[in-house]
Design a protein around this motif. Structure first.
Motif, mmCIF file in Angstrom:
data_model
loop_
_atom_site.group_PDB
_atom_site.id
_atom_site.type_symbol
_atom_site.label_atom_id
_atom_site.label_comp_id
_atom_site.label_asym_id
_atom_site.label_seq_id
_atom_site.Cartn_x
_atom_site.Cartn_y
_atom_site.Cartn_z
ATOM 1 N N ILE A 1 5.619 -1.240 0.962
ATOM 2 C CA ILE A 1 5.537 -1.382 -0.490
ATOM 3 C C ILE A 1 6.843 -2.002 -0.976
ATOM 4 C CG2 ILE A 1 5.287 -0.195 -2.705
ATOM 5 C CD1 ILE A 1 2.735 -0.222 -1.021
ATOM 6 N N SER B 1 9.793 -0.370 -3.388
ATOM 7 C CA SER B 1 9.997 1.068 -3.206
ATOM 8 C C SER B 1 11.360 1.304 -2.579
ATOM 9 C CB SER B 1 8.905 1.653 -2.314
ATOM 10 O OG SER B 1 9.009 1.155 -0.988
ATOM 11 N N ASP C 1 4.897 2.798 4.984
ATOM 12 C CA ASP C 1 4.849 3.416 3.663
ATOM 13 C C ASP C 1 3.397 3.821 3.391
ATOM 14 O OD1 ASP C 1 7.525 2.734 3.292
ATOM 15 O OD2 ASP C 1 7.060 0.925 2.135
ATOM 16 N N SER D 1 0.533 4.707 0.644
ATOM 17 C CA SER D 1 0.309 4.418 -0.770
ATOM 18 C C SER D 1 -1.149 4.595 -1.142
ATOM 19 C CB SER D 1 0.753 2.983 -1.093
ATOM 20 O OG SER D 1 -0.036 2.050 -0.367
ATOM 21 N N LYS E 1 3.516 3.875 -3.745
ATOM 22 C CA LYS E 1 3.973 4.650 -2.602
ATOM 23 C C LYS E 1 4.232 6.107 -2.976
ATOM 24 C CE LYS E 1 7.901 4.755 0.654
ATOM 25 N NZ LYS E 1 9.050 3.980 1.169
#
Length: 281
Positions: A143, A146, A153, A155, A160
């Motif tokens: 992401i 982030s 990550d 999400s 996220k």
């Protein structure tokens, strides 16, 4: 390893719950706990282990973060917001830990052919199963925007709520995840955004630090439109493990593990002090 999941690793797992230790629980102790378990499991003196843990008002920095040009100012910013800064003993960049963030470690023996991605996918699969009853699609990809971005990550609709890391040491593997359960994900991201602003101040850096965009992050409660507590998510974890056929046993540290934990804690404490030595606080 085919069908790499918890039951195929072992039907019997050790379970350690460190979620209720409170504000005095030092995040450096978690590094020492997981390193100790990696050693025990790597040497086949203990079953694979699931450890859950919560730390209060702590920002865990990566080694690269600790070398930012204006790091003293960045750490002062965190301290003024009530957060302690420590430096992790593995890769990655700054993350926020507080009473609304649940951390899980899956600690297993390193086996030939067990790839880095296998470790990440083990945790990813567990999290998807835990939240399978919710009408959402949990995805794993980086992401952008982030904090501590990475290819695993986690999400929902592009925001996220979790990040996975991995540490391999002494024949053991610790796959760790932080899950932002309660509170505001964007508020946590804004804290890290301000940290980088203070710690960099437009000076040249030796690495590309994240350009944090707070709107890219959220908590599970925000994304699921739910009112989950840490205890609720722990119950989801235990129910999921039961459904998977995993048998859990609560076992205290052996005398050998306690000695090793003490040695590991001293090592990470000294290492952390060395990493932060330049701070004038």
């Amino acid at each position: 390893m085919q069908n790499f999941d918890l039951p195929t690793i072992s039907p019997n797992w050790r379970f350690i719950d460190h979620t209720t230790f409170g504000p005095q629980f030092d995040a450096l102790q978690s590094f020492a706990y997981d390193d100790t378990l990696c050693t025990s499991i790597g040497q086949q003196r203990a079953n694979p282990t699931i450890r859950a843990w919560v730390h209060h008002q702590t920002v865990v920095l990566g080694i690269q973060d600790s070398r930012l040009p204006c790091i003293d100012a960045g750490r002062s910013l965190l301290q003024s917001n009530g957060y302690r800064a420590i430096v992790r003993n593995s890769g990655g960049l700054a993350v926020v830990l507080d009473e609304g963030v649940l951390n899980l470690s899956l600690i297993i023996k390193e086996e030939k052919g067990l790839s880095i991605d296998d470790g990440y996918n083990l945790m990813f699969s567990l999290i998807k199963k835990m939240f399978a009853t919710y009408p959402v699609d949990i995805e794993a990809y980086e992401i952008i925007g982030s904090y501590c971005p990475g290819s695993f990550d986690l999400s929902i609709v592009g925001r996220k709520f979790a990040g996975i890391s991995q540490r391999r040491i002494r024949g053991g593997i610790a796959v760790q995840i932080y899950l932002c359960v309660t509170g505001s994900g964007s508020a946590r991201a804004k804290l890290i955004q301000h940290f980088y602003e203070k710690a960099v101040q437009e000076s040249p850096t030796k690495f590309t630090y994240p350009d944090v965009q707070p709107e890219t992050m959220a908590s599970l409660n925000e994304l699921l439109e739910a009112n989950l507590s840490i205890a609720d998510v722990m119950l989801l974890l235990l129910k999921t493990l039961q459904n998977e056929g995993v048998q859990l046993a609560v076992q205290p540290f052996s005398e050998q593990e306690l000695v090793l934990f003490s040695e590991n804690y001293e090592r990470v404490r000294v290492r952390n002090e060395k990493a932060l030595r330049s701070f004038n606080l």
